[in-house]
Design an enzyme around this catalytic site. Structure first.
Site, PDB file in Angstrom:
ATOM      1  N   HIS A 209     -40.390   2.896  94.633  1.00  0.00           N
ATOM      2  CA  HIS A 209     -40.287   3.465  93.288  1.00  0.00           C
ATOM      3  C   HIS A 209     -38.868   3.492  92.741  1.00  0.00           C
ATOM      4  CE1 HIS A 209     -38.902   6.946  95.585  1.00  0.00           C
ATOM      5  NE2 HIS A 209     -38.349   7.358  94.473  1.00  0.00           N
TER       6      HIS A 209
HETATM    7  C1  UD1 Z   1     -36.494  11.164  91.549  1.00  0.00           C
HETATM    8  C2  UD1 Z   1     -35.106  11.234  92.186  1.00  0.00           C
HETATM    9  C3  UD1 Z   1     -35.078  10.500  93.516  1.00  0.00           C
HETATM   10  C4  UD1 Z   1     -36.257  10.838  94.411  1.00  0.00           C
HETATM   11  C5  UD1 Z   1     -37.563  10.707  93.629  1.00  0.00           C
HETATM   12  C6  UD1 Z   1     -38.752  11.111  94.484  1.00  0.00           C
HETATM   13  C7  UD1 Z   1     -33.327  11.340  90.474  1.00  0.00           C
HETATM   14  C8  UD1 Z   1     -32.194  10.622  89.846  1.00  0.00           C
HETATM   15  N1  UD1 Z   1     -34.083  10.648  91.331  1.00  0.00           N
HETATM   16  O1  UD1 Z   1     -36.713   9.825  91.105  1.00  0.00           O
HETATM   17  O2  UD1 Z   1     -33.868  10.833  94.184  1.00  0.00           O
HETATM   18  O3  UD1 Z   1     -36.289   9.946  95.517  1.00  0.00           O
HETATM   19  O4  UD1 Z   1     -37.488  11.553  92.474  1.00  0.00           O
HETATM   20  O5  UD1 Z   1     -39.974  10.911  93.847  1.00  0.00           O
HETATM   21  O6  UD1 Z   1     -33.517  12.505  90.227  1.00  0.00           O
HETATM   22  N2  UD1 Z   1     -42.942  10.812  86.081  1.00  0.00           N
HETATM   23  C9  UD1 Z   1     -44.281  11.053  85.809  1.00  0.00           C
HETATM   24  N3  UD1 Z   1     -44.929  12.034  86.510  1.00  0.00           N
HETATM   25  C10 UD1 Z   1     -44.278  12.807  87.436  1.00  0.00           C
HETATM   26  C11 UD1 Z   1     -42.935  12.533  87.701  1.00  0.00           C
HETATM   27  C12 UD1 Z   1     -42.272  11.537  87.027  1.00  0.00           C
HETATM   28  O7  UD1 Z   1     -44.905  10.400  84.997  1.00  0.00           O
HETATM   29  O8  UD1 Z   1     -44.907  13.707  88.016  1.00  0.00           O
HETATM   30  C13 UD1 Z   1     -42.215   9.781  85.316  1.00  0.00           C
HETATM   31  C14 UD1 Z   1     -41.051  10.407  84.536  1.00  0.00           C
HETATM   32  O9  UD1 Z   1     -41.454  10.928  83.331  1.00  0.00           O
HETATM   33  C15 UD1 Z   1     -40.116   9.225  84.408  1.00  0.00           C
HETATM   34  C16 UD1 Z   1     -40.350   8.438  85.714  1.00  0.00           C
HETATM   35  O10 UD1 Z   1     -41.620   8.872  86.215  1.00  0.00           O
HETATM   36  O11 UD1 Z   1     -40.448   8.434  83.320  1.00  0.00           O
HETATM   37  C17 UD1 Z   1     -39.263   8.634  86.722  1.00  0.00           C
HETATM   38  O12 UD1 Z   1     -39.138   9.982  87.079  1.00  0.00           O
HETATM   39  P1  UD1 Z   1     -37.707  10.639  87.399  1.00  0.00           P
HETATM   40  O13 UD1 Z   1     -37.901  12.065  87.689  1.00  0.00           O
HETATM   41  O14 UD1 Z   1     -36.726  10.254  86.378  1.00  0.00           O
HETATM   42  O15 UD1 Z   1     -37.150   9.904  88.686  1.00  0.00           O
HETATM   43  P2  UD1 Z   1     -37.855   9.477  90.036  1.00  0.00           P
HETATM   44  O16 UD1 Z   1     -37.985   8.022  90.022  1.00  0.00           O
HETATM   45  O17 UD1 Z   1     -39.074  10.294  90.306  1.00  0.00           O
END
Ligand code: UD1
Length: 362
Positions: A209
């Site tokens: 991811h």
């Molecule tokens: C984050 C952490 C990373 C960790 C990972 C675990 C940062 C910079 N990165 O990355 O260190 O390894 O979490 O999962 O903080 N989204 C959803 N549903 C959710 C969660 C996220 O749709 O429940 C979407 C968000 O809206 C966004 C994307 O997924 O568009 C990425 O989510 P984000 O929290 O930015 O970073 P992660 O890739 O989850």
């Protein structure tokens, strides 16, 4: 009674916070208030962990997620400042390297509230990795740095942070040791049509991811091509950030060896780790869990996050292309049971002892 304000927001933090929260509950002189930033919000990415791991419900969920790194971090900061001013804790407790960690560390430091950072000292030495920026900044403005390994402690010494740092062990190892006996065969839900699907008899376990692997189509394609060529199906719980890209590949019909499914809970994930032929991942947590389970791991990243696991073929770095991944997977691992760099599964108690001692002398 001293008051600790813990800030969590993303999936890997829930697992670590669970173990430490349980230990805090047993310590009579600490009161914990949990704040959820809302960074992860889908049931399977958040509440499922609170339910499975008996994590106390957060006092507040700030509901902040999505957007650019700067937008997310800034919104969290504004909201956390209000929360911290209202709660007036004796210290703020943070985990890992997410945007939630960075936002909370910055706010607390500027309010002169001491920050305790768990999982301090991990370094990839690559500033193109957004989590590296978060962990370096958080470490440098924290007052108590608690590390998962001795190597992480040495990293902090190299940055002149040794005086504030101590080795505590890895709360993810505590969690793995504590919950392994309760690991559950998952009821997989296929991505897309939502139908239920059985875990295959023999399988590989993939998670992928990271921004580095999912933003460029070529990288994700290389990883999926490697998985397609394996001799058993690949179970792939897909993080919401990669869902659209994975579905687009799957729709082409070229990847029928891969089983893309909805995210699984913690107890299901450790079941998959322990029963998989091998693990392929870009997650910092999953590569440690494969190591705890003595299951061979291939990590698809340009840098080492946990070099302690990269011994005797147990965890090998690969580039996001078929040849590199298959080469790494082809190396046989040798497991030395006595080698355990992540402590003795008492990290949560050590963390609480360090916090109590730290607060006593203040
Ligand atoms: C984050 C952490 C990373 C960790 C990972 C675990 C940062 C910079 N990165 O990355 O260190 O390894 O979490 O999962 O903080 N989204 C959803 N549903 C959710 C969660 C996220 O749709 O429940 C979407 C968000 O809206 C966004 C994307 O997924 O568009 C990425 O989510 P984000 O929290 O930015 O970073 P992660 O890739 O989850």
């Amino acid at each position: 009674m001293r008051k600790l304000l813990t800030v969590v927001g993303a999936r890997p933090q829930f697992v670590k916070a669970a173990m430490v929260s349980h230990a805090i509950t047993k310590a009579s002189d600490l009161d914990e208030v949990l704040i959820h930033t809302g960074q992860h919000y889908d049931y399977g990415m958040s509440q499922a962990f609170f339910d499975q791991l008996d994590i106390p419900q957060p006092r507040v969920n700030l509901g902040i997620s999505g957007g650019s790194h700067a937008q997310m971090t800034a919104r969290m900061m504004a909201s956390l400042e209000e929360t911290m001013l209202g709660e007036a804790p004796d210290a703020v407790l943070l985990y890992g390297d997410t945007n939630s960690t960075l936002a909370a560390a910055l706010v607390a430091a500027k309010l002169h509230i001491p920050v305790v950072h768990v999982e301090a000292g991990a370094r990839t030495r690559s500033l193109t990795n957004p989590e590296e920026v978060n962990r370096i900044c958080a470490d440098h403005i924290s007052s108590l740095l608690l590390t998962c390994t001795e190597a992480n402690l040495r990293n902090l010494a190299l940055e002149n942070l040794a005086e504030r740092a101590a080795f505590a062990g890895d709360p993810m190892y505590d969690a793995f040791s504590c919950y392994s006996a309760r690991a559950q065969r998952p009821a997989l839900v296929e991505l897309g049509d939502g139908s239920s699907v059985d875990v295959p008899e023999a399988f590989y376990y993939l998670t992928c991811h990271r921004e580095e692997n999912t933003v460029e189509e070529k990288s994700l394609q290389g990883i999926l091509e490697a998985m397609q060529s394996l001799d058993a199906p690949v179970v792939y719980p897909v993080h919401p950030r990669s869902k659209a890209a994975v579905m687009a590949f799957v729709a082409r019909g070229d990847f029928d060896n891969i089983l893309p499914v909805e995210p699984v809970g913690y107890l299901e994930s450790i079941w998959l780790v322990t029963h998989a032929r091998q693990v392929v991942t870009d997650s910092g947590g999953l590569q440690r869990e494969a190591f705890f389970a003595a299951v061979k791991c291939t990590t698809v990243l340009n840098f080492e996050v946990w070099p302690e696991t990269m011994v005797a073929g147990r965890n090998i770095l690969a580039k996001p292309n078929k040849d590199s991944i298959l080469e790494a997977m082809g190396v046989e691992q040798v497991v030395d049971e006595a080698y355990q760099p992540f402590g003795n599964a008492r990290a949560a108690n050590n963390i609480v002892d360090h916090i109590v001692e730290f607060l006593e002398v203040r």
